[in-house]
Scaffold this active site. Structure first.
Site, short mmCIF file in Angstrom:
data_model
loop_
_atom_site.label_atom_id
_atom_site.label_comp_id
_atom_site.label_asym_id
_atom_site.label_seq_id
_atom_site.Cartn_x
_atom_site.Cartn_y
_atom_site.Cartn_z
N HIS A 26 -1.25 -0.36 2.27
CA HIS A 26 -0.35 -0.88 2.03
C HIS A 26 0.73 0.40 1.35
CE1 HIS A 26 -1.98 -5.16 0.41
NE2 HIS A 26 -1.89 -5.24 2.04
N TYR A 86 4.87 -10.29 -0.37
CA TYR A 86 3.62 -11.15 -0.35
C TYR A 86 4.39 -12.00 -0.02
CZ TYR A 86 0.43 -7.39 -2.01
OH TYR A 86 0.70 -5.98 -1.51
N GLU A 91 1.05 -1.31 -6.81
CA GLU A 91 1.20 -0.66 -5.20
C GLU A 91 2.55 0.13 -6.73
OE1 GLU A 91 1.08 -3.67 -2.27
OE2 GLU A 91 -0.64 -3.40 -2.34
#
Length: 154
Positions: A91, A101, A144
């Site tokens: 990602h 998302y 992330e």
């Protein structure tokens, strides 16, 4: 580190997710193929993906396998540590951010209903998958963000 920092999934959600694992095993690629079709109505999102992996069916297969792995291990998340780390890496390499998302959730949940049908994919089942999706999404978004921060500081 541990990946179960978020509020834990309810017992009911875990039971529903595990109960739908066989249907996902059977129909997973059909679900993810339809999910990507919905997602790619957004040109900006489509541009983030490797079209070759899409056209070959590799991307839908990979996601279907990941969703099935999640369903089968939803009550033993420690088994997913490696898979989560690989997902975070991929990602960050492709520029996935928190704002992506919700777009995936809006494509995935209708695709589950479309493929499994209303009798199998009841409102209760979709609610459970929504909860399970956001549980994992919150973990990925957090990891992330850390990875992006490390890269910027490198």
């Amino acid at each position: 580190g541990r990946i179960d920092m978020a509020a834990p999934l309810s017992e009911q959600t875990i039971a529903i997710i595990k109960a739908t694992a066989p249907a996902l095993q059977q129909h997973g690629v059909e679900i993810t193929t339809r999910m990507y079709a919905r997602l790619f109505e957004n040109e900006d999102v489509r541009a983030m993906f490797d079209q070759a992996a899409q056209d070959s069916g590799e991307q839908p297969r990979r996601l279907a396998a990941a969703i099935l792995g999640y369903a089968q291990n939803v009550d033993k998340l420690q088994n997913l540590t490696g898979a989560v780390a690989r997902m975070v890496q991929r990602h960050v390499d492709t520029g996935v951010k928190a704002e992506h998302y919700p777009l995936v959730a809006e494509a995935l949940l209708p695709a589950i209903r479309e493929v499994l049908g209303e009798e199998a994919a009841t409102d209760e089942v979709l609610a459970a998958w929504g909860e399970a999706y956001w549980f994992l999404a919150d973990i990925l978004i957090g990891k992330e963000a850390e990875a992006y921060a490390e890269r910027e500081g490198a």
